[in-house]
Design an enzyme around this catalytic site. Structure first.
Site, PDB file in Angstrom:
ATOM      1  N   LYS A  50      -1.494  -1.454  -4.005  1.00 52.69           N
ATOM      2  CA  LYS A  50      -2.609  -0.508  -3.894  1.00 52.69           C
ATOM      3  C   LYS A  50      -1.990   0.876  -3.963  1.00 52.69           C
ATOM      4  CE  LYS A  50      -6.132   1.350  -0.785  1.00 52.69           C
ATOM      5  NZ  LYS A  50      -6.668   1.373   0.605  1.00 52.69           N
ATOM      6  N   TYR A  75       0.859  -1.188   0.000  1.00 52.04           N
ATOM      7  CA  TYR A  75       0.000   0.000   0.000  1.00 52.04           C
ATOM      8  C   TYR A  75       0.893   1.234   0.000  1.00 52.04           C
ATOM      9  CZ  TYR A  75      -3.888   3.053   1.525  1.00 52.04           C
ATOM     10  OH  TYR A  75      -4.835   4.037   1.618  1.00 52.04           O
TER      11      TYR A  75
END
Length: 305
Positions: free
Chosen positions: A172, A144
């Protein structure tokens, strides 16, 4: 446990929502509410994956025991028909490893591992942190990248290096650098997921596998349709969805903090997800009134309409 919705090019599914955590008014986790919300997101909002205990799930203020029980509740509710990804990141590598191992024991299908925040490690520190977490379990990991919150981006060369790890399979992205992401996708097999609803369609245009959305709480079915239209070659149809949801994205993502706005939006459409936990505070009457206008402008049906 194998992902029920993953594919080779979208290992965690395509339409995922970073799920809020329902709390009671006195701040306790509402585990029945957790299961109701998970079922709603999968069965009615067409999510084929959920991220549990991410930032939108208020993970900084839930205990490890609560995270474990929340994850198990979601897996019990929808784990047979949606990929359940457990937030396992922190700014402490040892703690992240323990969270990852606990998620594997609970039956998660994958891990979301955020860049360590506040302590601003160098790129070598990021590399060692992510590989330590990936080495700790047999689960696939999604990195992320959100420098606006963490203070440090995962640089392109670091992502390319991390892609060599067999269990680091996705990113992400909330960095918003489509060129850098394109470079990584061209050089590796990493699947990119849009982690910022403001640029979902833009990410699809450069090869993203799907979304890890917040707006998916209230417009997941529409976002799933956007993905399907774009992937089938109906770019104009995908653009129609993008434009129709502009006010919804603005309402949920730009008026106040994401978990605050999301819980208010869910309440407006008749899906009460409870309250937030301090230091967050529930939406004000003024914010709710603005959000109501935003949702209606985007074509969403409100509970009292």
């Amino acid at each position: 446990m194998a992902s029920p919705t993953g594919t080779s090019d979208a290992p965690f599914g395509r339409m995922l929502t970073a799920m809020v955590t329902p709390f009671t008014q006195d701040g306790a986790v509402d585990y029945e509410g957790v299961q109701r919300l998970a079922a709603y997101l999968v069965d009615e909002q067409r999510n084929d994956g959920l991220v549990v205990s991410g930032t939108t799930g208020e993970s900084p203020t839930t205990t490890d025991a609560e995270k474990d029980r929340i994850l198990r509740a979601v897996i019990e509710a929808v784990g047979d028909r949606a990929t359940v990804v457990a937030g396992a990141g922190s700014n402490d590598t040892h703690h992240s490893v323990e969270l990852a191992r606990a998620a594997e024991r609970a039956g998660a299908h994958g891990l979301l591992v955020v860049t360590p925040y506040y302590n601003k490690p160098p790129q070598e520190g990021l590399y060692r942190h992510f590989t330590a977490v990936a080495d700790a379990t047999g689960l696939p990991a999604m990195l992320y990248d959100i420098p606006a919150r963490t203070g440090v981006p995962i640089e392109t060369v670091t992502l390319i290096r991390l892609a060599q790890h067999p269990r680091i399979v996705a990113v992400k992205d909330a960095k918003g650098d489509l060129f850098a992401g394109s470079q990584v996708m061209a050089a590796t097999d990493l699947a990119f997921y849009s982690g910022d609803d403001l640029v979902n369609l833009a990410w699809l245009s450069v090869g993203a596998a799907g979304f890890v959305s917040v707006v998916g709480h209230v417009a997941g079915a529409d976002l799933a349709s956007m993905i399907e239209r774009y992937r089938s070659g109906n770019v104009a149809g995908a653009l129609d969805v993008h434009r129709r949801l502009l006010s919804v994205v603005a309402g949920v993502m730009t008026r106040t903090q994401g978990a605050i706005a999301t819980k208010a939006a869910l309440r407006l459409i008749g899906q009460d997800a409870g309250h937030v936990r301090l230091p967050l505070v529930d939406a004000t009457d003024e914010q709710i009134a603005m959000l109501r206008v935003d949702l209606v402008a985007g074509g969403l049906k409100l509970a009292d309409s």
